[in-house]
Design an enzyme around this catalytic site. Structure first.
Site, PDB file in Angstrom:
ATOM      1  N   GLU A  40      65.842 -92.667 -18.101  1.00  0.00           N
ATOM      2  CA  GLU A  40      67.039 -92.483 -18.927  1.00  0.00           C
ATOM      3  C   GLU A  40      67.944 -91.377 -18.396  1.00  0.00           C
ATOM      4  O   GLU A  40      67.465 -90.326 -17.957  1.00  0.00           O
ATOM      5  CB  GLU A  40      66.606 -92.134 -20.359  1.00  0.00           C
ATOM      6  N   ALA A  45      63.408 -84.631 -17.196  1.00  0.00           N
ATOM      7  CA  ALA A  45      62.769 -85.014 -15.931  1.00  0.00           C
ATOM      8  C   ALA A  45      63.709 -85.846 -15.053  1.00  0.00           C
ATOM      9  O   ALA A  45      63.758 -85.660 -13.835  1.00  0.00           O
ATOM     10  CB  ALA A  45      61.474 -85.782 -16.198  1.00  0.00           C
ATOM     11  N   CYS A  46      64.460 -86.732 -15.667  1.00  0.00           N
ATOM     12  CA  CYS A  46      65.384 -87.589 -14.908  1.00  0.00           C
ATOM     13  C   CYS A  46      66.505 -86.758 -14.283  1.00  0.00           C
ATOM     14  O   CYS A  46      66.937 -87.020 -13.164  1.00  0.00           O
ATOM     15  CB  CYS A  46      65.976 -88.672 -15.800  1.00  0.00           C
ATOM     16  N   THR A  47      66.939 -85.749 -14.986  1.00  0.00           N
ATOM     17  CA  THR A  47      67.991 -84.871 -14.472  1.00  0.00           C
ATOM     18  C   THR A  47      67.470 -84.036 -13.309  1.00  0.00           C
ATOM     19  O   THR A  47      68.147 -83.895 -12.283  1.00  0.00           O
ATOM     20  CB  THR A  47      68.537 -83.970 -15.598  1.00  0.00           C
ATOM     21  N   ALA A  50      67.311 -86.404 -10.286  1.00  0.00           N
ATOM     22  CA  ALA A  50      68.643 -86.737  -9.783  1.00  0.00           C
ATOM     23  C   ALA A  50      69.276 -85.534  -9.080  1.00  0.00           C
ATOM     24  O   ALA A  50      69.895 -85.678  -8.015  1.00  0.00           O
ATOM     25  CB  ALA A  50      69.535 -87.226 -10.918  1.00  0.00           C
TER      26      ALA A  50
END
Length: 155
Positions: A40, A45-47, A50
């Site tokens: 998402e 964690a995704c940030t 990325a």
């Protein structure tokens, strides 16, 4: 679950990026592609993942890699994520799970004893001929670019 193995031909796909442009696996023919699936936009964690790829983007490009992120979020969400963190690569919107299902990254997960269906954070390194050369089932978000380069050098 993931049925693709290292050495398999990468499943073809197409979809729209955060700018509404159509992109496909065939656009990356002759290039090495880091195809990373993440649950998402704008979550911790995704940030981190990325931003690690963003911070090492020039090094990855220097090594010949293109980067494409895929999540179930829509184009509008991806656009906000790209702008907020100045991401220099495309994000494929896959709210209908067409690409996610082809790559087998959707499945049962567990958090604090609760089971639910979700996207398994996974990265596929695809070579210039469209062959999956490396699969990271649990990428190290803070060192993802480093592990990609190291793995490629060991192939």
């Amino acid at each position: 679950m993931i049925t693709i193995k290292e050495g398999d031909k990468a499943p073809a796909f197409s979809g729209r990026n955060q700018k509404g442009e159509k992109i496909a696996l065939s656009d990356y023919k002759g290039k090495k592609l880091v195809l990373y699936f993440y649950p998402e936009d704008d979550t911790p964690a995704c940030t981190v993942q990325a931003c690690n790829l963003r911070d090492n983007f020039s090094l990855l490009k220097q090594k010949g890699f293109e980067i494409l992120g895929v999540s179930p979020n829509d184009e509008k969400s991806h656009k906000k994520f790209e702008e907020k963190y100045s991401l220099p690569f495309d994000l494929l919107a896959d709210p209908n799970h067409k690409v996610i299902d082809k790559y087998g990254v959707w499945g049962q997960k567990q958090l604090y004893g609760r089971k639910y269906m979700g996207l398994h954070r996974t990265t596929f390194i695809i070579d210039e001929k469209g062959v999956v050369r490396k699969i990271f089932l649990r990428p190290r978000n803070k060192q993802h670019a480093e592990e990609i380069i190291k793995a490629w050098e060991q192939l």
